[in-house]
Design a protein around this motif. Structure first.
Motif, mmCIF file in Angstrom:
data_model
loop_
_atom_site.group_PDB
_atom_site.id
_atom_site.type_symbol
_atom_site.label_atom_id
_atom_site.label_comp_id
_atom_site.label_asym_id
_atom_site.label_seq_id
_atom_site.Cartn_x
_atom_site.Cartn_y
_atom_site.Cartn_z
ATOM 1 N N GLN A 1 0.823 -1.208 0.000
ATOM 2 C CA GLN A 1 0.000 0.000 0.000
ATOM 3 C C GLN A 1 0.857 1.257 0.000
ATOM 4 O OE1 GLN A 1 -3.319 0.068 -0.288
ATOM 5 N NE2 GLN A 1 -3.349 -2.152 -0.404
ATOM 6 N N MET A 2 1.995 1.183 0.683
ATOM 7 C CA MET A 2 2.872 2.348 0.777
ATOM 8 C C MET A 2 3.822 2.380 -0.408
ATOM 9 S SD MET A 2 3.617 2.528 4.903
ATOM 10 C CE MET A 2 5.208 1.892 4.653
ATOM 11 N N LYS A 3 3.916 3.511 -1.056
ATOM 12 C CA LYS A 3 4.755 3.670 -2.240
ATOM 13 C C LYS A 3 6.231 3.408 -1.921
ATOM 14 C CE LYS A 3 4.153 4.994 -6.518
ATOM 15 N NZ LYS A 3 3.529 4.085 -7.443
ATOM 16 N N GLU A 4 6.659 3.724 -0.695
ATOM 17 C CA GLU A 4 8.054 3.549 -0.304
ATOM 18 C C GLU A 4 8.470 2.075 -0.298
ATOM 19 O OE1 GLU A 4 5.815 5.156 1.934
ATOM 20 O OE2 GLU A 4 6.174 7.075 0.953
ATOM 21 N N SER A 5 7.526 1.191 -0.093
ATOM 22 C CA SER A 5 7.811 -0.242 -0.017
ATOM 23 C C SER A 5 7.809 -0.921 -1.383
ATOM 24 C CB SER A 5 6.773 -0.933 0.872
ATOM 25 O OG SER A 5 6.752 -0.352 2.147
ATOM 26 N N GLU A 6 7.429 -0.198 -2.403
ATOM 27 C CA GLU A 6 7.261 -0.800 -3.727
ATOM 28 C C GLU A 6 8.565 -1.361 -4.291
ATOM 29 O OE1 GLU A 6 5.926 0.908 -7.941
ATOM 30 O OE2 GLU A 6 4.392 1.068 -6.385
ATOM 31 N N ARG A 7 9.660 -0.652 -4.128
ATOM 32 C CA ARG A 7 10.948 -1.124 -4.660
ATOM 33 C C ARG A 7 11.341 -2.464 -4.042
ATOM 34 N NH1 ARG A 7 15.777 1.263 -6.987
ATOM 35 N NH2 ARG A 7 17.557 0.027 -6.379
#
Length: 51
Positions: free
Chosen positions: A16-22
């Motif tokens: 859900q969090m963009k920061e965790s996408e990588r």
């Protein structure tokens, strides 16, 4: 002749969090690599059994 069962690749839900996408993408690529390595190993095993 018994064959090894291969585990299918099932993608995980993206975070859900963009920061965790990588990190999620890196984990998914690692999981895909493991599945592909298992498939290649199974093919090599079959090649060794079938002349």
């Amino acid at each position: 002749m018994a064959y090894k069962k291969l585990s299918p690749y099932k993608p995980q839900n993206p975070p859900q969090m963009k920061e965790s996408e990588r990190q999620w993408v890196q984990d998914e690529l690692r999981r895909l690599e493991n599945v592909l390595q298992a498939i290649i190993a199974a093919i090599e095993e079959l090649r060794a059994k079938v002349p």
